[in-house]
Design a protein around this motif. Structure first.
Motif, PDB file in Angstrom:
ATOM      1  N   HIS A 153      -6.836   2.341  -4.705  1.00 22.47           N
ATOM      2  CA  HIS A 153      -7.330   1.828  -3.450  1.00 22.47           C
ATOM      3  C   HIS A 153      -7.229   3.037  -2.437  1.00 22.47           C
ATOM      4  O   HIS A 153      -5.991   3.320  -1.857  1.00 22.47           O
ATOM      5  CB  HIS A 153      -6.558   0.609  -2.934  1.00 22.47           C
ATOM      6  CG  HIS A 153      -6.575  -0.531  -3.748  1.00 22.47           C
ATOM      7  ND1 HIS A 153      -5.825  -0.834  -4.974  1.00 22.47           N
ATOM      8  CD2 HIS A 153      -7.574  -1.618  -4.040  1.00 22.47           C
ATOM      9  CE1 HIS A 153      -5.947  -1.894  -5.579  1.00 22.47           C
ATOM     10  NE2 HIS A 153      -7.178  -2.414  -5.131  1.00 22.47           N
ATOM     11  N   THR A 154      -8.392   3.577  -2.126  1.00 19.53           N
ATOM     12  CA  THR A 154      -8.431   4.662  -1.028  1.00 19.53           C
ATOM     13  C   THR A 154      -8.071   4.248   0.248  1.00 19.53           C
ATOM     14  O   THR A 154      -7.814   5.115   0.952  1.00 19.53           O
ATOM     15  CB  THR A 154      -9.483   5.460  -1.248  1.00 19.53           C
ATOM     16  OG1 THR A 154     -10.605   4.943  -1.167  1.00 19.53           O
ATOM     17  CG2 THR A 154      -9.587   6.194  -2.651  1.00 19.53           C
ATOM     18  N   ARG A 155      -8.480   3.046   0.787  1.00 20.18           N
ATOM     19  CA  ARG A 155      -8.330   2.436   1.868  1.00 20.18           C
ATOM     20  C   ARG A 155      -7.160   1.800   2.019  1.00 20.18           C
ATOM     21  O   ARG A 155      -6.748   0.949   1.435  1.00 20.18           O
ATOM     22  CB  ARG A 155      -9.547   1.664   2.385  1.00 20.18           C
ATOM     23  CG  ARG A 155      -9.661   1.002   3.816  1.00 20.18           C
ATOM     24  CD  ARG A 155     -10.977   0.072   4.055  1.00 20.18           C
ATOM     25  NE  ARG A 155     -10.801  -0.530   5.544  1.00 20.18           N
ATOM     26  CZ  ARG A 155     -10.517  -1.428   5.788  1.00 20.18           C
ATOM     27  NH1 ARG A 155     -10.338  -2.343   4.781  1.00 20.18           N
ATOM     28  NH2 ARG A 155     -10.560  -1.935   6.860  1.00 20.18           N
ATOM     29  N   ARG A 156      -6.436   2.405   3.174  1.00 16.16           N
ATOM     30  CA  ARG A 156      -5.011   1.852   3.339  1.00 16.16           C
ATOM     31  C   ARG A 156      -4.668   1.761   4.721  1.00 16.16           C
ATOM     32  O   ARG A 156      -4.986   2.426   5.661  1.00 16.16           O
ATOM     33  CB  ARG A 156      -4.006   2.788   2.780  1.00 16.16           C
ATOM     34  CG  ARG A 156      -4.089   3.218   1.422  1.00 16.16           C
ATOM     35  CD  ARG A 156      -3.102   4.373   1.114  1.00 16.16           C
ATOM     36  NE  ARG A 156      -3.554   5.153  -0.213  1.00 16.16           N
ATOM     37  CZ  ARG A 156      -3.561   6.326  -0.496  1.00 16.16           C
ATOM     38  NH1 ARG A 156      -3.237   6.795   0.286  1.00 16.16           N
ATOM     39  NH2 ARG A 156      -3.969   6.675  -1.868  1.00 16.16           N
ATOM     40  N   GLN A 168      -2.075   2.596  -4.574  1.00 17.59           N
ATOM     41  CA  GLN A 168      -2.373   3.908  -3.682  1.00 17.59           C
ATOM     42  C   GLN A 168      -3.494   4.497  -4.819  1.00 17.59           C
ATOM     43  O   GLN A 168      -4.641   5.100  -4.200  1.00 17.59           O
ATOM     44  CB  GLN A 168      -1.465   5.027  -3.430  1.00 17.59           C
ATOM     45  CG  GLN A 168      -0.713   4.334  -2.287  1.00 17.59           C
ATOM     46  CD  GLN A 168       0.384   5.488  -1.783  1.00 17.59           C
ATOM     47  OE1 GLN A 168       0.601   6.336  -2.353  1.00 17.59           O
ATOM     48  NE2 GLN A 168       0.746   5.159  -0.395  1.00 17.59           N
ATOM     49  N   TYR A 220       0.667  -1.208   0.056  1.00 14.26           N
ATOM     50  CA  TYR A 220       0.013  -0.094   0.153  1.00 14.26           C
ATOM     51  C   TYR A 220       0.687   1.405  -0.007  1.00 14.26           C
ATOM     52  O   TYR A 220       0.234   2.369   0.066  1.00 14.26           O
ATOM     53  CB  TYR A 220      -0.883  -0.010   1.238  1.00 14.26           C
ATOM     54  CG  TYR A 220      -2.100  -1.128   0.846  1.00 14.26           C
ATOM     55  CD1 TYR A 220      -3.423  -0.365   0.327  1.00 14.26           C
ATOM     56  CD2 TYR A 220      -1.987  -2.207   1.096  1.00 14.26           C
ATOM     57  CE1 TYR A 220      -4.236  -1.256  -0.042  1.00 14.26           C
ATOM     58  CE2 TYR A 220      -3.303  -2.969   0.817  1.00 14.26           C
ATOM     59  CZ  TYR A 220      -4.479  -2.588   0.271  1.00 14.26           C
ATOM     60  OH  TYR A 220      -5.350  -3.598   0.101  1.00 14.26           O
ATOM     61  N   ARG A 221       2.057   1.148   0.019  1.00 13.92           N
ATOM     62  CA  ARG A 221       3.054   2.278  -0.356  1.00 13.92           C
ATOM     63  C   ARG A 221       3.171   2.512  -1.799  1.00 13.92           C
ATOM     64  O   ARG A 221       3.734   3.304  -2.049  1.00 13.92           O
ATOM     65  CB  ARG A 221       4.658   1.887   0.248  1.00 13.92           C
ATOM     66  CG  ARG A 221       4.107   1.747   1.898  1.00 13.92           C
ATOM     67  CD  ARG A 221       4.076   2.765   2.922  1.00 13.92           C
ATOM     68  NE  ARG A 221       2.824   3.606   2.841  1.00 13.92           N
ATOM     69  CZ  ARG A 221       1.818   2.876   3.487  1.00 13.92           C
ATOM     70  NH1 ARG A 221       1.794   1.602   4.229  1.00 13.92           N
ATOM     71  NH2 ARG A 221       0.423   3.418   3.604  1.00 13.92           N
TER      72      ARG A 221
END
Length: 197
Positions: free
Chosen positions: A55-58, A52, A46-47
């Motif tokens: 996908h807005t939820r991290r 990113q 998710y980095r």
């Protein structure tokens, strides 16, 4: 008070959770449930700027990843979702694939996936999605699988098509990404659709 269905459920309640979430085999891949030792690679994924972007939820930390993994186990036990690590022979994590929003009454679920940068353009996402789809439709008893992605995400559109998901239309302004609202393509695969190679 519990409501009564006028039709029979596509998948009887308890049928999936009666057994552990299965590991699934694809050519050169093993799809298995996530475990805590996967937290560093999941967090690092998710980095990645491409992940990113779509996908807005991290997760905020590896600790939160482990909390997510606990939620994934509960999702299976409650027959809400199934989440797999896409691995090379059960070890090295290459990506993720999931069935979310499981509706056992109607036999419908939503698919999601991502692949780590080093494993892209090698057919990993399409093999994983095809494998999960075959299990869901042929063994688990689902009738329809859906997936959506930004109309700007051409790579995801290719994965969906290669995995036998028919483009059904565009959902206008349906999702918020970091750069604003996006139109979303809706794809679906149903039981009985022509198998893909």
């Amino acid at each position: 008070m519990t409501s009564i269905l006028s039709t029979q459920s596509a998948i009887p309640a308890g049928a999936l959770a009666a057994a552990p979430q299965p590991a699934l085999l694809a050519a050169g891949l093993v799809l298995r449930p996530w475990n805590t030792t996967d937290a560093p690679v999941f967090f690092a994924a998710y980095r990645d700027p491409a992940i990113q972007r779509w996908h807005t939820r991290r997760p905020a930390s590896e600790g939160q990843v482990c909390e997510w993994f606990g939620g994934y186990r509960r999702d299976w036990a409650q027959e809400k979702a199934a989440h797999w690590a896409v691995t090379r022979d059960g070890g090295e994590v290459l990506g993720r694939v999931a069935l979310r929003g499981m509706n056992l009454d109607d036999g419908v679920a939503e698919c999601a996936y991502w692949v780590l940068p080093a494993s892209r353009r090698a057919g990993v996402a399409s093999r994983a999605l095809s494998t999960v789809s075959a299990w869901a439709l042929d063994e688990a008893g689902f009738h329809r699988l859906e997936l959506d992605h930004s109309t700007r995400n051409e790579a995801s559109c290719r994965v969906a098509a290669k995995s036998g998901f028919v483009l059904e239309g565009t959902k206008r302004s349906a999702a918020v990404h970091a750069d604003g609202r996006h139109d979303m393509h809706l794809h679906a695969r149903i039981r009985g659709d022509k198998q893909v190679a």
